[in-house]
Design an enzyme around this catalytic site. Sequence first.
Site, PDB file in Angstrom:
ATOM      1  N   LYS A  55       4.540   2.190  -9.795  1.00 36.88           N
ATOM      2  CA  LYS A  55       3.594   2.390  -8.685  1.00 36.88           C
ATOM      3  C   LYS A  55       2.531   3.403  -9.082  1.00 36.88           C
ATOM      4  O   LYS A  55       1.343   3.223  -8.786  1.00 36.88           O
ATOM      5  CB  LYS A  55       4.352   2.841  -7.428  1.00 36.88           C
ATOM      6  N   GLN A  99      10.715   6.254  -1.539  1.00 33.20           N
ATOM      7  CA  GLN A  99      11.470   5.230  -2.269  1.00 33.20           C
ATOM      8  C   GLN A  99      12.917   5.175  -1.757  1.00 33.20           C
ATOM      9  O   GLN A  99      13.594   6.203  -1.687  1.00 33.20           O
ATOM     10  CB  GLN A  99      11.435   5.562  -3.770  1.00 33.20           C
ATOM     11  N   ASP A 122       4.355   0.852   3.467  1.00 30.56           N
ATOM     12  CA  ASP A 122       5.517  -0.017   3.220  1.00 30.56           C
ATOM     13  C   ASP A 122       5.802  -0.918   4.431  1.00 30.56           C
ATOM     14  O   ASP A 122       6.527  -1.902   4.314  1.00 30.56           O
ATOM     15  CB  ASP A 122       6.762   0.850   2.970  1.00 30.56           C
TER      16      ASP A 122
END
Length: 298
Positions: A55, A99, A122
């Site tokens: 990322k 994460q 997200d």
Amino acid sequence: MTQATRIDGKAFAARLRETVGEHALAFAQKTGRKPGLAVVLVGEDPASQVYVGSKHKACIAANMESFEHRLPADTSEADLLALVEQLNADPAVDGVLVQLPLPPQIDEQKVIATIDPDKDVDGFHVISAGRLSVGQEGFVPCTPLGCIMLLKDLHGDLSGMDAVVIGRSNIVGKPMAQLLVDANATVTIAHSRTKNLAEVVRRADIVVAAVGRAEMVRGDWIKPGASVIDVGINRLPPEPGKEKGRLVGDVAYDEAAAVAGAITPVPGGVGPMTIAVLLRNTLVAAHRNASLDPPEGL
Ligand code: NAD
């Protein structure tokens, strides 16, 4: 025997990343700052470390600012929540991503609930799920959004098509079904308690498999000509003499490709779309946070 079109998610994702990068540059010229994504990693899970590293690299390549926060595995929930709040308040940060999975002392839902929904790139916050459900502007989880992009690219209009989504997770199955409904498909959600799954799948013009079971969907489950999107990522046991097993999807590729009209491979199908869409969501967040209209057609 006819062979299905192989849907090249890798190439599509590369084009999307390039387009996002061009828009990010234009954004920086307009506003004097780059779009910024903050990624928080707690602990040393090897897969998570790889994802976070990818990322970071993808952000830099797309002319975005990447803020990486790597915290020790014994970080307290309070400390993580404080960091998320700090990132929520930081005007240089447009997107905040924590994460998953998190270590057991931290409540994942609490962390997700603390992310500002306008920075929730997200799309896991309940407000994001609610916005998707009622058709308000918000953020959609990256993997299903990537799948719908591939399907729209393939078919243009999905109106009236019969779609079956196998899997009902909050991250993939449910938002995927919602996106298909919004695109005017007729949608069935199948799951672990579905009866006669093969028969249900056989009715579908579009099959999205998001289960996490290696090669569960067989070729004779597929309606001839159907489009098959395989979200699953499963590692088979290693063959003798090999260190690692092969990566396969939830669909038996060779069998399905002999019947389907189009199919995503694993790897190289849905997987590369996820990070590309994360960059797309961050670009959109940056525009909204700067009170600018996001670029069209993304
Ligand atoms: P999950 O475990 O949260 O959900 C799996 C779903 O499959 C459940 O809703 C369950 O009802 C259903 N299921 C389980 N067994 C079944 C069966 N025998 N028949 C029918 N349905 C069954 O998983 P998830 O997070 O939605 O991920 C699914 C898969 O997609 C995994 O392989 C994961 O690694 C992969 N994934 C890939 C990406 C990507 O970037 N390509 C992103 C997210 C997830």
